[in-house]
Scaffold this motif. Structure first.
Motif, short mmCIF file in Angstrom:
data_model
loop_
_atom_site.label_atom_id
_atom_site.label_comp_id
_atom_site.label_asym_id
_atom_site.label_seq_id
_atom_site.Cartn_x
_atom_site.Cartn_y
_atom_site.Cartn_z
N HIS A 96 0.82 -1.21 0.00
CA HIS A 96 0.00 0.00 0.00
C HIS A 96 0.86 1.27 0.00
N THR A 97 2.11 1.12 -0.36
CA THR A 97 3.02 2.26 -0.38
C THR A 97 3.23 2.72 -1.82
N THR A 98 3.08 4.01 -2.04
CA THR A 98 3.36 4.61 -3.34
C THR A 98 4.65 5.40 -3.21
N VAL A 99 5.53 5.21 -4.18
CA VAL A 99 6.78 5.97 -4.19
C VAL A 99 6.61 7.11 -5.19
N PHE A 100 6.72 8.32 -4.69
CA PHE A 100 6.62 9.53 -5.51
C PHE A 100 8.04 9.94 -5.91
N ARG A 101 8.24 10.28 -7.18
CA ARG A 101 9.55 10.72 -7.66
C ARG A 101 9.43 12.16 -8.15
N PHE A 102 10.35 12.99 -7.68
CA PHE A 102 10.37 14.41 -8.06
C PHE A 102 11.68 14.74 -8.76
N ARG A 103 11.59 15.64 -9.74
CA ARG A 103 12.78 16.09 -10.47
C ARG A 103 12.83 17.61 -10.41
N GLY A 104 14.02 18.13 -10.20
CA GLY A 104 14.22 19.57 -10.14
C GLY A 104 13.91 20.25 -11.47
N LEU A 105 13.59 21.51 -11.38
CA LEU A 105 13.25 22.31 -12.55
C LEU A 105 14.46 23.11 -13.02
N PRO A 106 14.53 23.43 -14.29
CA PRO A 106 15.55 24.38 -14.73
C PRO A 106 15.30 25.73 -14.04
N ARG A 107 16.35 26.52 -13.92
CA ARG A 107 16.28 27.79 -13.18
C ARG A 107 15.13 28.69 -13.65
N ARG A 108 14.95 28.79 -14.96
CA ARG A 108 13.89 29.67 -15.50
C ARG A 108 12.50 29.14 -15.13
N ALA A 109 12.30 27.84 -15.22
CA ALA A 109 11.00 27.25 -14.86
C ALA A 109 10.69 27.51 -13.39
N TRP A 110 11.73 27.44 -12.54
CA TRP A 110 11.55 27.73 -11.11
C TRP A 110 11.08 29.18 -10.92
N SER A 111 11.78 30.11 -11.54
CA SER A 111 11.42 31.52 -11.34
C SER A 111 10.04 31.82 -11.94
N ASP A 112 9.69 31.17 -13.04
CA ASP A 112 8.35 31.35 -13.60
C ASP A 112 7.28 30.84 -12.65
N LEU A 113 7.54 29.70 -12.01
CA LEU A 113 6.57 29.14 -11.06
C LEU A 113 6.41 30.06 -9.85
N VAL A 114 7.52 30.60 -9.36
CA VAL A 114 7.46 31.56 -8.24
C VAL A 114 6.62 32.77 -8.65
N ALA A 115 6.83 33.27 -9.86
CA ALA A 115 6.09 34.44 -10.34
C ALA A 115 4.60 34.15 -10.48
N GLU A 116 4.24 32.90 -10.76
CA GLU A 116 2.83 32.53 -10.92
C GLU A 116 2.09 32.42 -9.58
N CYS A 117 2.83 32.45 -8.47
CA CYS A 117 2.22 32.29 -7.13
C CYS A 117 2.60 33.47 -6.24
N PRO A 118 2.22 34.70 -6.62
CA PRO A 118 2.62 35.85 -5.81
C PRO A 118 1.97 35.80 -4.42
N PRO A 119 2.62 36.42 -3.45
CA PRO A 119 2.04 36.44 -2.11
C PRO A 119 0.73 37.23 -2.09
N ALA A 120 -0.10 36.88 -1.14
CA ALA A 120 -1.37 37.59 -0.99
C ALA A 120 -1.09 39.05 -0.68
#
Length: 183
Positions: free
Chosen positions: A78-102
């Motif tokens: 009943h265990t699921t293994v989740f795998r995550f991969r890092g983003l390129p620098r630009r994709a990271w900054s774009d994601l941050v920009a898409e989630c501005p603080p309230a």
């Protein structure tokens, strides 16, 4: 004459973004059963087995130990293994920009809306199983905070932590033990 590639082009061709896995047992109710069996085993091991000499194996302890092994196997199923991969620098900054603080949160030093950013980051970095932002949000609603934190921490760390050559104490101990046994 063949064109010579630059050292940087060679390096760029070798880059593989960091990955991290997180196992999550989705049958969390089995944890209580495991804890109960562990307590029962401790009690059974402290009691000498009836009809055996001191130090003889206790059949009750053996039965409980077998139940623990079987339960662990069911939990693994009943265990699921989740795998995550890092983003390129630009994709990271774009994601941050898409989630501005309230509005008003900038004064507290927040650079993102952590609630929406966490869901978006987990979805974007998940390579196995892949998930949409909507699915990641649904997952966040049914997991415990500790389970969700494990997923978010993995997604965050593949982007914001250094990658080094890890050392495994367990592997080292096994190899040391096998060297001693082969002499």
């Amino acid at each position: 004459m063949a064109a010579k590639t630059s050292a940087i082009a060679d390096i760029i061709g070798q880059v593989k973004r960091p990955e991290k896995t997180v196992p999550i047992c989705l049958a969390g109710d089995m944890q209580a059963e495991f804890e109960d069996l562990e307590r029962d085993l401790a009690i059974a091991r402290d009691k000498p087995a009836e009809g055996t000499l001191a130090g003889g194996s206790n059949p009750i302890a053996t039965t409980i130990a077998q139940k623990i092994v079987e339960l662990r196997e069911r939990m693994r199923e009943h265990t699921t293994v989740f795998r995550f991969r890092g983003l390129p620098r630009r994709a990271w900054s774009d994601l941050v920009a898409e989630c501005p603080p309230a509005e008003g949160a900038e004064e507290s030093g927040a650079d993102v809306d952590w609630e929406t950013f966490a869901v978006a980051l987990v979805a974007t970095c998940a390579v196995e199983p892949q998930m949409s932002v909507d699915e990641a949000g649904q997952l966040a609603e049914v997991l415990t905070q500790a389970q969700w934190d494990s997923l978010f921490t993995a997604a965050y760390s593949v982007n914001k932590r250094d990658v080094d050559v890890p050392f495994s104490y367990a592997a080292s101990a096994v190899l040391q033990s096998s060297k001693k046994n082969s002499r």
